[in-house]
Design a protein around this motif. Structure first.
Motif, PDB file in Angstrom:
ATOM      1  N   PHE A 285      -0.213  -1.120   0.824  1.00 45.84           N
ATOM      2  CA  PHE A 285      -1.647  -1.026   0.566  1.00 45.84           C
ATOM      3  C   PHE A 285      -1.984  -0.068  -0.579  1.00 45.84           C
ATOM      4  O   PHE A 285      -3.045  -0.178  -1.193  1.00 45.84           O
ATOM      5  N   LEU A 286      -1.084   0.873  -0.864  1.00 40.73           N
ATOM      6  CA  LEU A 286      -1.327   1.811  -1.949  1.00 40.73           C
ATOM      7  C   LEU A 286      -0.639   1.400  -3.245  1.00 40.73           C
ATOM      8  O   LEU A 286      -0.769   2.092  -4.262  1.00 40.73           O
ATOM      9  N   GLY A 287       0.079   0.293  -3.198  1.00 39.87           N
ATOM     10  CA  GLY A 287       0.840  -0.137  -4.372  1.00 39.87           C
ATOM     11  C   GLY A 287      -0.009  -0.339  -5.606  1.00 39.87           C
ATOM     12  O   GLY A 287       0.443  -0.109  -6.733  1.00 39.87           O
ATOM     13  N   SER A 288      -1.240  -0.746  -5.419  1.00 41.34           N
ATOM     14  CA  SER A 288      -2.121  -0.983  -6.563  1.00 41.34           C
ATOM     15  C   SER A 288      -2.478   0.304  -7.290  1.00 41.34           C
ATOM     16  O   SER A 288      -2.950   0.280  -8.432  1.00 41.34           O
ATOM     17  N   ALA A 289      -2.263   1.461  -6.629  1.00 41.54           N
ATOM     18  CA  ALA A 289      -2.588   2.737  -7.262  1.00 41.54           C
ATOM     19  C   ALA A 289      -1.542   3.149  -8.290  1.00 41.54           C
ATOM     20  O   ALA A 289      -1.803   3.996  -9.144  1.00 41.54           O
ATOM     21  N   VAL A 290      -0.333   2.558  -8.196  1.00 36.73           N
ATOM     22  CA  VAL A 290       0.720   2.862  -9.153  1.00 36.73           C
ATOM     23  C   VAL A 290       0.426   2.118 -10.449  1.00 36.73           C
ATOM     24  O   VAL A 290       0.137   0.922 -10.423  1.00 36.73           O
ATOM     25  N   PRO A 291       0.464   2.783 -11.590  1.00 38.43           N
ATOM     26  CA  PRO A 291       0.172   2.108 -12.862  1.00 38.43           C
ATOM     27  C   PRO A 291       0.999   0.849 -13.053  1.00 38.43           C
ATOM     28  O   PRO A 291       2.206   0.833 -12.759  1.00 38.43           O
TER      29      PRO A 291
END
Length: 248
Positions: A167-173
């Protein structure tokens, strides 16, 4: 005089030995942060490889094997044949056959369903910690509870980390991509395993083979590197054992 007929058999006592469960939990607790971080890396890698959130969730819940997941993700992303994906995951996870063989004598008395569940949640570190505590196959009170105290928190830490990564993967550039997660993952796996000459030789040989075979189609160079690395480690370990016997 004690009525032996009313005394529960050893396996029954072992399954309900609460102090052993707490001892297993205490022993495994220091490893849980690392397991969660490792799961976080794999969760990010699944999203960055192009899997949807439902697909990534299904993979982490069903597969529960970070190294196999990371090995399969590039193949899935490149639309490799299904047999290549399964063969790669199978080879990477061959070590679990050894783990099962080591645990089997301790829990052969259990129904197959319970053994299946234990096998599913078993991991590298938890099996090692259990065998360190119980090197003998002789029946002992609390064996199963101790193993559960290791396995279930380990599984929970992995799933929490992995789901958070999904769910937090989109926060990685985006420009960091799968390569970033893969690099972190390889470091997490490789360093703890490079203990002793056989493992170090296997890692070095596998690294060389993977570079030389990088041009093979369907990324078969990875599969070849794993196989050659494993065979090298086995050969070196056998050579070391023979040397010790002759010079012991």
């Amino acid at each position: 005089m004690t009525d032996l007929s009313s005394t529960p058999p050893q396996p029954y006592v072992a399954e309900h030995h609460e102090p052993s469960w707490r001892e297993g939990l205490k022993t495994g607790t220091p490893t849980l942060f690392g397991i969660g971080a490792w799961g976080l890396v794999v969760g990010i890698a699944m999203v960055k490889s192009g899997l949807t959130v439902p697909q990534a969730l299904g993979m982490t819940l069903l597969v529960f094997a970070g190294s196999a997941q990371l090995a399969a993700l590039p193949l899935i992303a490149s639309h490799s044949p299904i047999w290549v994906i399964f063969a790669t995951a199978f080879v990477v996870n061959l070590r679990f056959v050894i783990f099962s063989a080591l645990l089997a004598p301790h829990f052969a008395h259990l129904p197959w369903r319970k053994r299946f569940v234990l096998g599913y949640v078993a991991g590298d570190m938890t099996v090692a910690l259990f065998l360190q505590k119980y090197p003998s196959e002789a029946p002992q009170v609390g064996k199963l509870s101790y193993l559960k105290g290791l396995l279930y928190p380990n599984w929970a830490a992995w799933q929490i980390g992995s789901i958070a990564g999904i769910f937090l993967g989109s926060a990685v550039p985006t420009e960091w991509g799968l390569g970033f997660a893969g690099t972190l993952a390889i470091i997490c796996v490789m360093i703890p395993l490079m203990v002793g000459r056989p493992a170090l030789c296997g890692v070095l040989v596998a690294g060389v083979v993977s570079v030389l075979a990088a041009g093979l189609p369907y990324k078969l160079g990875l599969l070849l590197a794993v196989l050659v690395g494993m065979l090298t480690s086995m050969a070196v370990e056998e050579g070391v054992e023979k040397w010790r016997k002759h010079h012991g």
